[in-house]
Write an enzyme that holds these catalytic residues in place. Structure first.
Site, PDB file in Angstrom:
ATOM      1  N   ARG A  66       0.782  -1.237   0.000  1.00  0.00           N
ATOM      2  CA  ARG A  66       0.000   0.000   0.000  1.00  0.00           C
ATOM      3  C   ARG A  66       0.816   1.291   0.000  1.00  0.00           C
ATOM      4  O   ARG A  66       0.224   2.366   0.059  1.00  0.00           O
ATOM      5  CB  ARG A  66      -1.018   0.046   1.154  1.00  0.00           C
ATOM      6  CG  ARG A  66      -2.036  -1.049   1.087  1.00  0.00           C
ATOM      7  CD  ARG A  66      -3.240  -0.854   1.932  1.00  0.00           C
ATOM      8  NE  ARG A  66      -3.024  -0.253   3.227  1.00  0.00           N
ATOM      9  CZ  ARG A  66      -3.993   0.245   3.970  1.00  0.00           C
ATOM     10  NH1 ARG A  66      -5.237   0.230   3.557  1.00  0.00           N
ATOM     11  NH2 ARG A  66      -3.732   0.753   5.139  1.00  0.00           N
ATOM     12  N   ASP A  67       2.136   1.219  -0.076  1.00  0.00           N
ATOM     13  CA  ASP A  67       2.904   2.467  -0.145  1.00  0.00           C
ATOM     14  C   ASP A  67       4.186   2.272  -0.945  1.00  0.00           C
ATOM     15  O   ASP A  67       5.284   2.608  -0.497  1.00  0.00           O
ATOM     16  CB  ASP A  67       3.229   2.995   1.250  1.00  0.00           C
ATOM     17  CG  ASP A  67       3.731   4.441   1.231  1.00  0.00           C
ATOM     18  OD1 ASP A  67       3.432   5.158   0.250  1.00  0.00           O
ATOM     19  OD2 ASP A  67       4.421   4.849   2.186  1.00  0.00           O
ATOM     20  N   LEU A  68       4.032   1.749  -2.151  1.00  0.00           N
ATOM     21  CA  LEU A  68       5.213   1.550  -2.987  1.00  0.00           C
ATOM     22  C   LEU A  68       5.657   2.883  -3.566  1.00  0.00           C
ATOM     23  O   LEU A  68       4.858   3.624  -4.134  1.00  0.00           O
ATOM     24  CB  LEU A  68       4.921   0.551  -4.106  1.00  0.00           C
ATOM     25  CG  LEU A  68       4.681  -0.867  -3.611  1.00  0.00           C
ATOM     26  CD1 LEU A  68       4.325  -1.778  -4.767  1.00  0.00           C
ATOM     27  CD2 LEU A  68       5.887  -1.406  -2.867  1.00  0.00           C
TER      28      LEU A  68
END
Length: 149
Positions: A15-17
């Site tokens: 969820r936070d690439l």
């Protein structure tokens, strides 16, 4: 990418690439890229119940808006495709030097909405112009994936 695939294989999405969440090893590990910062990771699949999280359009945007998928901008629950689309954005950012929605200004909510509108309006051939057709094909493919694929 083996690390992301391994994460997805246990039913978790990152969820936070973003570029800052990848590290390159040194010495004997110089050919290894590490994925870090799992603080926003969440389960998308329950293997005990054999079920995917339900589709939902009421989620708040999490992660880095510059790289997040349009689906997440629109409030859709995060799934595997929403970890793969940012990889294309990161790749294109490195190739192009910037992304079309990168310099959007404003307050957080307004800025996120403007980024979403630009992502929606930017056609794959525009975003991938000058690069091998495979890049646009991959982007098209990922954008067409269903929530549970």
């Amino acid at each position: 990418m083996d690390h992301l695939e391994a994460l997805h294989n246990v039913g978790v999405v990152h969820r936070d690439l973003k570029p800052e969440n990848f590290l390159i090893g040194t010495g004997e590990s110089s050919n290894t890229i590490y994925l870090i910062d799992f603080s926003l990771s969440t389960q998308f699949y329950n293997y005990i119940a054999n079920s995917h999280v339900p589709y939902n359009e009421t989620h708040q945007l999490v992660g880095t808006p510059l790289y997040t998928s349009l689906y997440c901008h629109r409030g859709v629950s995060h799934s595997c495709r929403d970890d793969l689309i940012p990889l294309v954005y990161i790749f294109l950012h490195f190739l192009r030097g910037s992304l079309p929605w990168q310099d959007v200004q404003g307050t957080a909510g307004g800025r996120n909405e403007q980024m979403a509108m630009l992502k929606e309006k930017t056609k794959p051939y525009q975003l991938c112009r000058g690069f091998p057709n495979a890049v646009a094909t991959l982007y098209d493919y990922l954008m067409l994936l269903r929530f549970d694929e």
